[in-house]
Structures are given as structure tokens and as C-alpha cells.
Design an enzyme around this catalytic site. Structure first.
Site, short mmCIF file in Angstrom:
data_model
loop_
_atom_site.label_atom_id
_atom_site.label_comp_id
_atom_site.label_asym_id
_atom_site.label_seq_id
_atom_site.Cartn_x
_atom_site.Cartn_y
_atom_site.Cartn_z
CG ASP A 88 116.70 -90.25 45.53
OD1 ASP A 88 116.12 -90.51 46.22
OD2 ASP A 88 117.62 -89.48 45.26
CG ASP A 110 111.01 -94.78 41.69
OD1 ASP A 110 109.44 -94.66 41.34
OD2 ASP A 110 110.94 -93.56 41.07
CG HIS A 112 111.17 -85.64 42.06
ND1 HIS A 112 111.10 -86.62 41.50
CD2 HIS A 112 112.27 -85.72 43.22
CE1 HIS A 112 110.70 -87.49 42.87
NE2 HIS A 112 112.25 -86.78 43.62
N GLY A 130 110.22 -84.68 47.01
CA GLY A 130 110.48 -83.13 46.48
C GLY A 130 109.90 -82.24 46.77
CB SER A 172 113.39 -78.51 48.08
OG SER A 172 114.56 -78.91 47.89
CG ASN A 228 113.59 -88.18 49.39
OD1 ASN A 228 113.71 -88.50 51.00
ND2 ASN A 228 113.36 -88.74 48.95
CB ILE A 229 116.21 -81.38 51.48
CG1 ILE A 229 115.05 -81.68 52.51
CG2 ILE A 229 116.28 -79.92 50.87
CD1 ILE A 229 114.69 -81.13 53.40
CB THR A 251 115.45 -78.27 44.77
OG1 THR A 251 115.49 -79.43 43.92
CG2 THR A 251 115.18 -77.27 43.90
P1 13P Z 1 113.78 -81.73 45.90
O1 13P Z 1 113.92 -81.48 44.30
O2 13P Z 1 112.61 -81.21 46.38
O3 13P Z 1 114.73 -81.28 46.78
O4 13P Z 1 113.36 -83.21 46.36
C1 13P Z 1 115.19 -84.02 46.36
C2 13P Z 1 113.86 -85.45 46.29
O5 13P Z 1 113.34 -85.66 45.99
C3 13P Z 1 115.22 -86.70 45.58
O6 13P Z 1 114.89 -87.86 45.88
O1 G3H Z 2 115.18 -87.40 42.91
C1 G3H Z 2 115.90 -86.75 42.95
C2 G3H Z 2 117.43 -86.57 42.90
O2 G3H Z 2 116.97 -84.68 43.35
C3 G3H Z 2 118.30 -86.03 42.18
O3 G3H Z 2 118.45 -86.13 41.93
O4 G3H Z 2 118.54 -87.81 39.64
O5 G3H Z 2 119.81 -84.79 39.47
O6 G3H Z 2 120.51 -86.56 40.64
P1 G3H Z 2 119.80 -86.85 40.26
ZN ZN Z 3 112.63 -88.38 45.07
#
Ligand code: 13P
Ligand code: G3H
Ligand code: ZN
Length: 328
Positions: A82, A104, A197, A232, A234, A274-275, A277
Site C-alpha cells: 500500500d 503512489d 484517510h 479512505g 472506512s 481500502n479499509i 481505520t
Molecule cells: P481508511 O483510513 O478510511 O480506513 O482508508 C485506508 C486506506 O485508504 C489505506 O490505503
Molecule cells: O493509507 C494509509 C493506511 O491507512 C496505512 O496507514 O501508514 O499508518 O500504516 P499507516
Molecule cells: Zn490509502
């Protein structure tokens, strides 16, 4: 088996469903996701950020995910990097055995400063060329992820533009998406359509549309063979917030992306959702509750078991809601 992101999302596109991609950092999250996927017979995308690889150690991340693949041999599982911030990060994931990487390039190598379009194209194209040689899929990102409500890019994690942007400026441009895909050959594209996010997405309960659905339709029409990714995503369920607060946590009032909105986005072409949170909230609420109500307990398994169960419930719900259940 371990499969590429392309394999899983091609099937999702063919059958018109969405696949949640859950962030993982440890054993308990992986157990929760695989138990939910097994119970619902869903395809699995496990994604590890650079922070996750640093936290757990990259060998642990790799082998934990490989343990999941070996324990559930019938389920398709994607091991996805990710938010890779450079060619080097993406190639180290490929060399570790990841079956998919996100480059990214919307941000510079520091993961903070917004990058220009030319940089994004150049670095993403390089990653695609090298990754595809090894059968590894690539997700790119185009646009400024952030809340449409505040006009701030990635406000919660402090990444991205701090300048206030207009509504339109923040969304991914369909024509630019077409050019980007043509120039880079990415398998999937993360698009900016109104999400951000973290836990603090919206300051009021969302009424009506929070996602730029018309924009999703237009982007999908412009790049019909590239799978759309929504970061983002969640939903920040209020009952999870209540539990954290009830057992001593301090979380300010906040709202996420309603599941019904995600379902609409899936209908118009979003395939990877993507989830992170929501699982963080579920885990924290369950651990807080257990420790507050069982103050004599000190065996970590006693509070991590309910944490797994709480995360599993969220995962099962999303697999069902996104139409992925029964598709493994
Ligand atoms: P959330 O913070 O909404 O869970 O999104 C996570 C995300 O996009 C990780 O790449
Ligand atoms: O996009 C970000 C994800 O929620 C991962 O978060 O970089 O704190 O592991 P992190
Ligand atoms: Zn992300």
C-alpha cells in the site's frame, strides 16, 4: 493461492462486485480477515503500508501473509504493497514476493509533498515495466485525496497539499486519467472522488451524496479496463466509536463513508475499497472493553481474541455488502 491484484479485480469487474482491501500489521488482523473471508468465501486483498513493514519487520509481514495463503489454500489472496513512495520501495516489495504494488506517485518520495503529473507518470511507468516482468500488478494514484467538505488534501494524516482546493480541483480528471493509463499501463488506479484517510472524514452525519458519483462514472467510461480504487473508505461506524468512548477512549465526533455510498460507487466501477481505520476502531474498542471489564486479566490472548472477533465482524459485513461473498 497467492494471486495478482489483476486476477482478483478482473473477476470482480466481470461479476460487478467490489473487494475490500484491508490493511494489515500483525497476526490478529490477518486472522480476522481470513476467518471472515473463509466464512463468506470471499477473495482476499491483504495490504501492508511502508509503516506496517517497518512496524512488523518485512520478513514477518511476508511470512505472516504466506502463512495465511498456506492455511487457506482455496482462497485467492493478494499480497499488496500500500502507498509505495518510490521505485525502490515497490521493487523491494516485488523482491519480497508481493503479488501487487501501489506506486503512489501523486506524492514525492517523502510521501508528503504533492508531485507533478510528469513525475507521477515517469515513476509509475518505470514500476509497471519492472513489476509486470514478474507478473506483479501495479496500482497508481492520480488526484488529490482529501475531504470535499474541508477542501484539504489528506488532512488527518497531514500529508498532501495544505492549501485549500476547490471541489473540482481535488477530483481526478477523467481525460488526465485516460492519458495516465495510456502512458503507464497500470492495472488499477486510485482516484480522488471525495474520500480522505483516517477517522476524521466528515464533521456531520452524511446526508445524501458524499462521493462524486458522476465523476466515478466519467472516469470509468474513460478507462474501462483499468480497475478503480477508492482509498479512505472506512465507514467509521458510530457503534464502534461508542464502544471506544464507553471504555475510556477519547475520539471526537466524526463520520465516515456510508456503506450505501460505497455500494453506489461499486455499481459505477469501483473495484478495490481500502479499509484500515474501521479495523483499528474495532480492535481498540474490543481491547478497551475487555481490559476495563476484566481488570485482573493479563494474558494477551484473553483480550486479543475478542479483538479478532470484532474485526472479523466488520470484515464479514464488508464482504457481504460489497458483493464479494461467494466469489472466491
Ligand atoms: P481508511 O483510513 O478510511 O480506513 O482508508 C485506508 C486506506 O485508504 C489505506 O490505503
Ligand atoms: O493509507 C494509509 C493506511 O491507512 C496505512 O496507514 O501508514 O499508518 O500504516 P499507516
Ligand atoms: Zn490509502
Amino acid at each position: 493461492p497467492l494471486v495478482s491484484l489483476r486476477t482478483v479485480l478482473d473477476h470482480a469487474a466481470e461479476h460487478q462486485y467490489g473487494v475490500p482491501a484491508f490493511n494489515v500489521n500483525n497476526l490478529e488482523q490477518i486472522h480476522a480477515i481470513l476467518q471472515a473471508a473463509d466464512a463468506t468465501q470471499s477473495p482476499v486483498i491483504l495490504q501492508a503500508s511502508s509503516g506496517a513493514r517497518k512496524y512488523a519487520g518485512e520478513m514477518f509481514v511476508k511470512h505472516l501473509i504466506e502463512a495465511a495463503v498456506a492455511s487457506y489454500p482455496k482462497l485467492p489472496v493478494v499480497m499488496h504493497q500500500d502507498h509505495g513512495t518510490s521505485l525502490a520501495v515497490c521493487m523491494s516489495a516485488v523482491n519480497l514476493g508481493f503479488s501487487s504494488v501501489m506506486m503512489d506517485g501523486s506524492l514525492k518520495e517523502d510521501g508528503k509533498t504533492p508531485a507533478d503529473y510528469h513525475y507521477n507518470v515517469t515513476v509509475t511507468r518505470e514500476v509497471v515495466q519492472l513489476a509486470h516482468q514478474k507478473g506483479v500488478s501495479v496500482e497508481g494514484e492520480l488526484g488529490c485525496l482529501g475531504s470535499l467538505e474541508t477542501g484539504m488534501g489528506e488532512e488527518e494524516d497531514g500529508v498532501g497539499a495544505n492549501r485549500k482546493l476547490s471541489h473540482d480541483e481535488m477530483l481526478t480528471d477523467p481525460e488526465q486519467a485516460r492519458q495516465f493509463v495510456e502512458a503507464t499501463g497500470v492495472d488499477a488506479l486510485a482516484i480522488a472522488i471525495g474520500t480522505s484517510h483516517g477517522a476524521y472524514k466528515f464533521t456531520r452525519p452524511p446526508t445524501g451524496e458524499v462521493l462524486a458519483i458522476e465523476r466515478i462514472k466519467a472516469i470509468h467510461e474513460a478507462i474501462p479496463h483499468t480497475h478503480l480504487v477508492m482509498h479512505g473508505s472506512s465507514s467509521v461506524p458510530q457503534e464502534l466509536l461508542s464502544e471506544v468512548r464507553e471504555f475510556g477512549g477519547d475520539i471526537k465526533p466524526t463520520w465516515g463513508v456510508p456503506v450505501a455510498e460505497i455500494q453506489r460507487a461499486i455499481k459505477y466501477g469501483v473495484r478495490k475499497i481500502n479499509i484500515d481505520t474501521d479495523l483499528r476502531l474495532a480492535m481498540t474498542g474490543a481491547i478497551r472493553k475487555h481490559l476495563m471489564t476484566n481488570p485482573a486479566d493479563f494474558d494477551p490472548r484473553a483480550y486479543l481474541k475478542p479483538a479478532i472477533a470484532a474485526m472479523r465482524a466488520v470484515c464479514e459485513a464488508r464482504y457481504q455488502e460489497f458483493g464479494a461473498a461467494g466469489m472466491a
